[in-house]
Design a protein around this motif. Structure first.
Motif, PDB file in Angstrom:
ATOM      1  N   ASP A 192      37.018  32.404  46.811  1.00 11.68           N
ATOM      2  CA  ASP A 192      35.798  33.059  46.320  1.00 11.68           C
ATOM      3  C   ASP A 192      35.958  33.415  44.834  1.00 11.68           C
ATOM      4  OD1 ASP A 192      34.099  35.162  45.504  1.00 11.68           O
ATOM      5  OD2 ASP A 192      34.063  36.140  47.436  1.00 11.68           O
ATOM      6  N   TRP A 193      36.976  34.170  44.507  1.00 18.32           N
ATOM      7  CA  TRP A 193      37.152  34.641  43.121  1.00 18.32           C
ATOM      8  C   TRP A 193      37.315  33.479  42.134  1.00 18.32           C
ATOM      9  CZ3 TRP A 193      41.502  38.815  44.181  1.00 18.32           C
ATOM     10  CH2 TRP A 193      40.951  39.849  44.965  1.00 18.32           C
ATOM     11  N   ALA A 194      38.041  32.410  42.559  1.00 19.38           N
ATOM     12  CA  ALA A 194      38.270  31.286  41.637  1.00 19.38           C
ATOM     13  C   ALA A 194      36.948  30.627  41.262  1.00 19.38           C
ATOM     14  CB  ALA A 194      39.218  30.269  42.267  1.00 19.38           C
TER      15      ALA A 194
ATOM     16  N   ILE B  46      52.039  36.461  34.921  1.00 24.32           N
ATOM     17  CA  ILE B  46      51.253  35.348  34.361  1.00 24.32           C
ATOM     18  C   ILE B  46      49.755  35.642  34.535  1.00 24.32           C
ATOM     19  CG2 ILE B  46      50.682  32.888  34.639  1.00 24.32           C
ATOM     20  CD1 ILE B  46      53.673  32.486  35.469  1.00 24.32           C
ATOM     21  N   ALA B  47      49.396  36.171  35.717  1.00 23.19           N
ATOM     22  CA  ALA B  47      47.986  36.491  35.981  1.00 23.19           C
ATOM     23  C   ALA B  47      47.482  37.573  35.021  1.00 23.19           C
ATOM     24  CB  ALA B  47      47.817  36.938  37.435  1.00 23.19           C
ATOM     25  N   CYS B  48      48.295  38.589  34.805  1.00 25.40           N
ATOM     26  CA  CYS B  48      47.864  39.688  33.912  1.00 25.40           C
ATOM     27  C   CYS B  48      47.739  39.207  32.468  1.00 25.40           C
ATOM     28  CB  CYS B  48      48.828  40.869  33.999  1.00 25.40           C
ATOM     29  SG  CYS B  48      48.699  41.722  35.575  1.00 25.40           S
TER      30      CYS B  48
ATOM     31  N   LEU C 138      35.588  47.524  35.935  1.00 23.59           N
ATOM     32  CA  LEU C 138      35.615  47.204  37.360  1.00 23.59           C
ATOM     33  C   LEU C 138      36.695  46.167  37.691  1.00 23.59           C
ATOM     34  CD1 LEU C 138      33.920  47.737  39.945  1.00 23.59           C
ATOM     35  CD2 LEU C 138      32.574  45.741  39.330  1.00 23.59           C
ATOM     36  N   TRP C 139      36.731  45.116  36.918  1.00 22.35           N
ATOM     37  CA  TRP C 139      37.691  44.035  37.190  1.00 22.35           C
ATOM     38  C   TRP C 139      39.126  44.544  37.095  1.00 22.35           C
ATOM     39  CZ3 TRP C 139      36.503  38.367  35.441  1.00 22.35           C
ATOM     40  CH2 TRP C 139      35.221  38.004  35.868  1.00 22.35           C
ATOM     41  N   SER C 140      39.356  45.514  36.205  1.00 26.49           N
ATOM     42  CA  SER C 140      40.723  46.013  36.022  1.00 26.49           C
ATOM     43  C   SER C 140      41.228  46.769  37.244  1.00 26.49           C
ATOM     44  CB  SER C 140      40.797  46.913  34.788  1.00 26.49           C
ATOM     45  OG  SER C 140      40.411  46.168  33.663  1.00 26.49           O
ATOM     46  N   VAL C 141      40.308  47.186  38.117  1.00 27.34           N
ATOM     47  CA  VAL C 141      40.748  47.870  39.333  1.00 27.34           C
ATOM     48  C   VAL C 141      41.391  46.855  40.304  1.00 27.34           C
ATOM     49  CG1 VAL C 141      40.049  49.409  41.211  1.00 27.34           C
ATOM     50  CG2 VAL C 141      38.884  49.550  39.015  1.00 27.34           C
ATOM     51  N   TYR C 142      40.941  45.599  40.261  1.00 30.76           N
ATOM     52  CA  TYR C 142      41.479  44.595  41.201  1.00 30.76           C
ATOM     53  C   TYR C 142      43.006  44.449  41.109  1.00 30.76           C
ATOM     54  CZ  TYR C 142      36.797  42.904  42.640  1.00 30.76           C
ATOM     55  OH  TYR C 142      35.533  42.794  43.160  1.00 30.76           O
ATOM     56  N   PRO C 143      43.556  44.214  39.912  1.00 38.16           N
ATOM     57  CA  PRO C 143      45.027  44.079  39.875  1.00 38.16           C
ATOM     58  C   PRO C 143      45.773  45.352  40.291  1.00 38.16           C
ATOM     59  CG  PRO C 143      44.096  43.949  37.657  1.00 38.16           C
ATOM     60  CD  PRO C 143      42.950  43.881  38.614  1.00 38.16           C
TER      61      PRO C 143
ATOM     62  N   LEU D 277      34.306  47.128  45.540  1.00 36.27           N
ATOM     63  CA  LEU D 277      34.417  46.452  44.242  1.00 36.27           C
ATOM     64  C   LEU D 277      33.552  45.191  44.199  1.00 36.27           C
ATOM     65  CD1 LEU D 277      38.285  46.705  43.625  1.00 36.27           C
ATOM     66  CD2 LEU D 277      36.505  48.088  42.566  1.00 36.27           C
ATOM     67  N   ASP D 278      33.606  44.396  45.277  1.00 32.91           N
ATOM     68  CA  ASP D 278      32.832  43.144  45.324  1.00 32.91           C
ATOM     69  C   ASP D 278      31.330  43.425  45.287  1.00 32.91           C
ATOM     70  OD1 ASP D 278      35.194  41.775  45.504  1.00 32.91           O
ATOM     71  OD2 ASP D 278      34.928  41.090  47.565  1.00 32.91           O
ATOM     72  N   ALA D 279      30.909  44.492  45.971  1.00 33.48           N
ATOM     73  CA  ALA D 279      29.476  44.828  45.983  1.00 33.48           C
ATOM     74  C   ALA D 279      29.016  45.209  44.570  1.00 33.48           C
ATOM     75  CB  ALA D 279      29.204  45.958  46.962  1.00 33.48           C
TER      76      ALA D 279
ATOM     77  N   ALA E  98      30.572  44.202  41.717  1.00 36.29           N
ATOM     78  CA  ALA E  98      30.778  43.068  40.797  1.00 36.29           C
ATOM     79  C   ALA E  98      29.745  41.956  40.988  1.00 36.29           C
ATOM     80  CB  ALA E  98      32.183  42.505  40.968  1.00 36.29           C
ATOM     81  N   LYS E  99      29.196  41.838  42.210  1.00 33.30           N
ATOM     82  CA  LYS E  99      28.262  40.732  42.430  1.00 33.30           C
ATOM     83  C   LYS E  99      26.815  41.212  42.571  1.00 33.30           C
ATOM     84  CE  LYS E  99      31.527  37.261  43.968  1.00 33.30           C
ATOM     85  NZ  LYS E  99      32.623  37.637  44.868  1.00 33.30           N
ATOM     86  N   PRO E 100      26.389  41.831  43.698  1.00 33.92           N
ATOM     87  CA  PRO E 100      24.963  42.205  43.798  1.00 33.92           C
ATOM     88  C   PRO E 100      24.514  43.221  42.745  1.00 33.92           C
ATOM     89  CG  PRO E 100      26.031  42.383  45.936  1.00 33.92           C
ATOM     90  CD  PRO E 100      27.102  42.078  44.946  1.00 33.92           C
TER      91      PRO E 100
END
Ligand code: RET
Length: 276
Positions: free
Chosen positions: A117-119, A173-175, A214-219, A243-245, A247-249
């Motif tokens: 999904d995220w990719a 690497i991801a960060c 918001l995205w920074s909370v994921y890692p 977070l997904d709710a 980030a998307k809707p």
């Protein structure tokens, strides 16, 4: 009597299987996944319907937003129905008094549909921000490439073996890729959006701040839940759901309402591959 008949039989070695402790979702986590499927499906419908009478030349934000919701529904459907879930096991040493140490495996669920999904959806969310700010094609492409590397490295880390370079190596690497994304989209975008006037520039700034906060909370959640296993799987599902709710809707509604109200957010593709 023969010699073999009187010989004491050799003991049959007993194989003690390594005990396994599973860390998996309960009914609560499961219900949250179904609720998220319903929310994402409903959002897909709302976004698709809202694009109905929009001329094709102005439909790009609707298309990207609808797609993020559709892809999230598919991913949540897979997870809620019990698919795309694997286990990552850690061998843990148990010390005892007077008896030798024993070991057991702790196997935690990895919801790999999330990474699929995220990719696919984070590039679309970045594309929205880049189109809003008027970032050129080359910078947009670089940000999207770094973003895909970020998500796939996160997937590799999720299946990495603790105590080897795999786990925190991939995480690092991801960060690093994430920093590259922020630099190309937020910082470069802020400069580019100035050319589109004060209103668009202000909207972009707020949307970029919202996105990257918001995205920074994921890692962080990932490191505590998936990495250190300090949060159980049900709570992990719930936090990612919120977070997904957002980030998307929620992001999508904000983008589409603002875009409808502001003609200067219309996308100008002239020079998309030439200015820099
Ligand atoms: C991982 C772990 C490795 C380090 C980093 C990560 C970042 C993930 C992000 C995910 C964003 C997801 C969104 C989903 C929308 O529904 C892969 C967790 C940096 C930023 C916005």
């Amino acid at each position: 009597p023969t010699a073999t008949a009187t010989a004491t039989p050799k003991p049959i070695p007993t194989i003690i299987p390594t005990p396994i402790e599973y860390q998996a979702a309960s009914g609560d986590g499961h219900r949250t996944l179904w609720v998220m499927f319903a929310i994402m499906l409903a959002s897909s419908g709302v976004f698709a319907v809202s694009s109905w009478n929009v001329p094709v030349s102005k439909r790009i934000f609707y298309v990207t937003t609808t797609l993020t919701a559709i892809i999230a529904s598919l991913s949540y459907f897979a997870l809620a129905s019990g698919q795309a879930i694997s286990y990552n096991c850690i061998n843990v040493r148990d010390s005892h008094e007077n008896v030798p140490d024993t070991f057991h495996d702790v196997c935690r669920q990895v919801y790999w549909a999330r990474y699929v999904d995220w990719a696919l959806t984070t590039p679309l969310l970045l594309l929205n921000l880049c189109l809003l700010a008027g970032v050129d094609g080359a910078h947009t492409l670089m940000a999207i490439a770094a973003n895909v590397i970020m998500i796939l490295s996160g997937l590799f880390s999720a299946f990495g073996t603790t105590g080897t370079a795999q786990k925190w190596g991939w995480y690092t690497i991801a960060c690093a890729s994430y920093v590259f994304v922020i630099w190309h989209v937020a910082l470069h975008g802020a400069r580019m959006s100035d050319a589109k006037g004060a209103r668009v520039s202000k909207l972009f700034t707020w949307m970029a701040v919202f996105t990257f906060a918001l995205w920074s909370v994921y890692p962080v959640v990932w490191a505590v839940a998936d990495g250190a296993r300090k949060i159980n799987v049900d709570k992990e599902i719930l936090i990612y759901a919120i977070l997904d709710a957002l980030a998307k809707p929620v992001f999508g509604v904000w983008l589409i309402i603002s875009h409808r109200a502001m003609a200067d957010t219309n996308i100008d593709l002239e020079g998309y591959w030439s200015h820099g």
